[in-house]
Design an enzyme around this catalytic site. Structure first.
Site, PDB file in Angstrom:
ATOM      1  N   VAL A  14     -65.779  42.177   4.810  1.00  0.00           N
ATOM      2  CA  VAL A  14     -65.060  42.189   6.085  1.00  0.00           C
ATOM      3  C   VAL A  14     -64.429  43.538   6.343  1.00  0.00           C
ATOM      4  O   VAL A  14     -64.563  44.120   7.421  1.00  0.00           O
ATOM      5  CB  VAL A  14     -63.991  41.074   6.110  1.00  0.00           C
ATOM      6  CG1 VAL A  14     -63.163  41.165   7.389  1.00  0.00           C
ATOM      7  CG2 VAL A  14     -64.644  39.710   6.003  1.00  0.00           C
ATOM      8  N   LYS A  38     -64.273  52.144  -6.564  1.00  0.00           N
ATOM      9  CA  LYS A  38     -65.029  51.779  -5.374  1.00  0.00           C
ATOM     10  C   LYS A  38     -64.867  52.833  -4.285  1.00  0.00           C
ATOM     11  O   LYS A  38     -65.827  53.211  -3.609  1.00  0.00           O
ATOM     12  CB  LYS A  38     -64.595  50.419  -4.836  1.00  0.00           C
ATOM     13  CG  LYS A  38     -65.378  49.961  -3.614  1.00  0.00           C
ATOM     14  CD  LYS A  38     -64.747  48.766  -2.936  1.00  0.00           C
ATOM     15  CE  LYS A  38     -64.915  47.507  -3.741  1.00  0.00           C
ATOM     16  NZ  LYS A  38     -64.472  46.296  -2.966  1.00  0.00           N
ATOM     17  N   PHE A 251     -78.850  26.508  12.325  1.00  0.00           N
ATOM     18  CA  PHE A 251     -78.206  25.628  11.363  1.00  0.00           C
ATOM     19  C   PHE A 251     -78.796  24.216  11.365  1.00  0.00           C
ATOM     20  O   PHE A 251     -78.101  23.239  11.133  1.00  0.00           O
ATOM     21  CB  PHE A 251     -76.690  25.569  11.610  1.00  0.00           C
ATOM     22  CG  PHE A 251     -75.983  26.857  11.275  1.00  0.00           C
ATOM     23  CD1 PHE A 251     -75.359  27.013  10.053  1.00  0.00           C
ATOM     24  CD2 PHE A 251     -75.984  27.909  12.167  1.00  0.00           C
ATOM     25  CE1 PHE A 251     -74.732  28.202   9.734  1.00  0.00           C
ATOM     26  CE2 PHE A 251     -75.362  29.102  11.856  1.00  0.00           C
ATOM     27  CZ  PHE A 251     -74.727  29.252  10.636  1.00  0.00           C
ATOM     28  N   LEU A 252     -80.092  24.123  11.628  1.00  0.00           N
ATOM     29  CA  LEU A 252     -80.769  22.828  11.579  1.00  0.00           C
ATOM     30  C   LEU A 252     -81.822  22.757  10.482  1.00  0.00           C
ATOM     31  O   LEU A 252     -82.487  21.747  10.333  1.00  0.00           O
ATOM     32  CB  LEU A 252     -81.424  22.516  12.934  1.00  0.00           C
ATOM     33  CG  LEU A 252     -80.486  22.145  14.079  1.00  0.00           C
ATOM     34  CD1 LEU A 252     -81.293  21.895  15.350  1.00  0.00           C
ATOM     35  CD2 LEU A 252     -79.651  20.921  13.731  1.00  0.00           C
ATOM     36  N   CYS A 262     -67.450  31.558   2.337  1.00  0.00           N
ATOM     37  CA  CYS A 262     -66.632  31.014   3.426  1.00  0.00           C
ATOM     38  C   CYS A 262     -66.623  29.487   3.501  1.00  0.00           C
ATOM     39  O   CYS A 262     -65.568  28.866   3.432  1.00  0.00           O
ATOM     40  CB  CYS A 262     -67.102  31.588   4.763  1.00  0.00           C
ATOM     41  SG  CYS A 262     -66.725  33.345   4.971  1.00  0.00           S
ATOM     42  N   ARG A 334     -71.607  34.017  -4.807  1.00  0.00           N
ATOM     43  CA  ARG A 334     -70.446  33.122  -4.788  1.00  0.00           C
ATOM     44  C   ARG A 334     -70.805  31.752  -4.207  1.00  0.00           C
ATOM     45  O   ARG A 334     -71.345  31.648  -3.129  1.00  0.00           O
ATOM     46  CB  ARG A 334     -69.313  33.760  -3.972  1.00  0.00           C
ATOM     47  CG  ARG A 334     -68.651  34.933  -4.669  1.00  0.00           C
ATOM     48  CD  ARG A 334     -67.614  35.591  -3.779  1.00  0.00           C
ATOM     49  NE  ARG A 334     -68.221  36.290  -2.653  1.00  0.00           N
ATOM     50  CZ  ARG A 334     -67.528  36.952  -1.720  1.00  0.00           C
ATOM     51  NH1 ARG A 334     -66.207  36.970  -1.785  1.00  0.00           N
ATOM     52  NH2 ARG A 334     -68.157  37.569  -0.743  1.00  0.00           N
TER      53      ARG A 334
END
Length: 464
Positions: A14, A38, A251-252, A262, A334
């Protein structure tokens, strides 16, 4: 550096995307991080995050003098803060005890910067935070001359740069309308719809959106199971649903479950919020339960294909896993459903070898995995009783399946993403089984020119 002076604290997905994209819009931006190593890698042009277009934006922003990266321990960081007009907080807010977001890092940062901020500065929460966080941070700052604004992100890993520069909407919430409008003005070049609201509503919008997507994904997986039982084709069902503008095509697609950084923590956090208000959010809880059940359903599917029955022993069965990341286009492991399925397969006695194009065998993140990860898909497939596709990497379509057929013990593919073409695999000598589809879909044998509608589901994607 030219005004407005923007400081972004945190250079994860982000933070770095926010900083690099704002710099590309012409703003002068400083990206700061507590990890000095970093920061040094960023200064050398090394980006740890696999995110299309991000490295180019960082490089171009740095070369143009609009983007600067510093460590929070450097003296320069304090100087930048004292001249900042807007400070974005993009630090981790991981799932804590009981499912609530852990705000420990966020609150520590706020305490550290409080006295360094100039009068009139605006502090912006970009990280996903519980409802009421803006009020909490206002109390921690103890500064009447500093405003707090909620500006949640809606970035999907793998398309984060595109999502930032071409947003469906920009949400900005605060008790200070002028501060909210100041933050909204940063996004003016994007010409996106702006939702100006109060902080609590802005914070809840993020959770409401992500949890709706989790519900939709669980619904798609439940429909796929129903298709398996009814002998229907989930690709056709999804295509027929997706043309309805009230539903949409995304998303099907079924899969081994949803995961990532998330959806798991946001669904848990929304449940905790609901519980704290004496509201039983059964729909979200059912989505979570369905997702957990999906991992077991995939294992049952694999067991049935390999042993001929869902009760067969998996002891000694060797499986080649294609894909470990929670979705294609990212190197993020993750809460990956692929790893959840792998854990259940190991528990059932299967021997696993994995390959993922975004995960190097020397990657320290896989050091704790109880099975080997190879950099060669053919090595993973050698002697396998089945190949299991767990992540929808398009690269898997381009593998030499004829060669793979010569190294496996049993030429069988269990495709939990319905990614591969059954006819192509058949020509290579493989049997194919997907989710919510017959083992050999009749649709796959029909030439594309004769199809009324191409019934290929949109790949499963997540907003982060």
């Amino acid at each position: 550096m030219t005004s407005p002076r923007v400081v972004v604290i945190g250079t994860g997905y982000v933070g770095l995307t926010t900083g690099a994209c704002l710099a590309s819009l012409g703003h002068a931006v400083v990206c700061a991080d507590a990890d000095q190593d970093k920061v040094d890698r960023l200064a050398r042009g090394r980006i740890d995050i696999l995110e299309p277009g991000l490295a180019e934006l960082v490089t171009s922003g740095t070369a143009a003098g609009r983007l600067t990266c510093v460590g929070t321990s450097e003296k320069a960081f304090g100087r930048f803060l004292r001249n900042a007009e807007i400070v974005f907080l993009c630090v981790p807010t991981p799932m804590g005890a009981g499912g609530l977001a852990d705000l420990g890092i966020l609150e520590t940062v706020v305490r550290q910067i409080s006295e360094l901020l100039p009068p009139g500065c605006t502090v912006v929460t970009k990280s996903t935070v519980p409802v009421g966080t803006a009020t909490r941070l206002t109390q921690l700052l103890r500064r009447d001359d500093v405003s707090v604004v909620s500006n949640p992100e809606f970035l999907r890993e793998g398309t984060a740069v595109r999502d930032f520069l071409h947003p469906d909407r920009v949400v900005v919430g605060s008790a200070d309308r002028e501060a909210a409008e100041r933050v909204a003005a940063l996004y003016e070049p994007l010409r996106a719809p702006i939702v100006l609201t109060d902080a609590a509503s802005a914070e809840l919008i993020k959770y409401a959106a992500n949890c709706f997507l989790a519900v939709k994904l669980s619904y798609a997986n439940a429909i796929a199971e129903l298709c398996d039982r009814a002998g229907a084709d989930v690709a056709d069902v999804a295509a027929g649903m997706g043309f309805d503008r009230r539903i949409g095509k995304e998303f099907l697609a079924p899969g081994p479950g949803w995961g990532g950084s998330c959806l798991p923590k946001d669904t848990s956090a929304l449940l905790q919020l609901a519980d704290s208000m004496d509201f039983e959010f059964r729909l979200v809880r059912a989505a979570i339960d369905t997702n957990i059940r999906q991992h077991k359903r995939v294992v049952d599917k694999i067991r049935e294909v390999v042993t001929g029955t869902r009760l067969g022993s998996m002891s000694g069965v060797r499986l080649a896993l294609l894909g470990l990341t929670f979705k294609a286009g990212t190197n993020d492991l993750r809460d990956s459903p692929a790893l959840a399925v792998a854990a259940l397969l190991r528990e059932a006695g299967a021997e696993l070898v994995a390959y993922d194009p975004a995960v190097d065998s020397a990657d320290s993140r896989i050091a704790g995995l109880p099975f080997p990860v190879t950099d060669d898909p053919h090595q993973a497939a050698r002697g396998a009783d089945a190949i299991v596709v767990l992540t929808e990497w398009p690269e898997f379509r381009e593998l030499d399946w004829h060669r793979l057929a010569t190294v496996v013990r049993t030429p069988v593919v269990v495709d939990t993403r319905n990614l591969l073409d059954a006819s192509s695999l058949s020509r290579a000598g493989f049997g194919w089984t997907g989710l919510g589809k017959p083992p050999r879909s009749a649709m796959a044998t029909v030439p594309p020119s004769r199809r009324a509608v191409e019934a290929v589901p949109t790949p499963v994607t997540t907003p982060a």
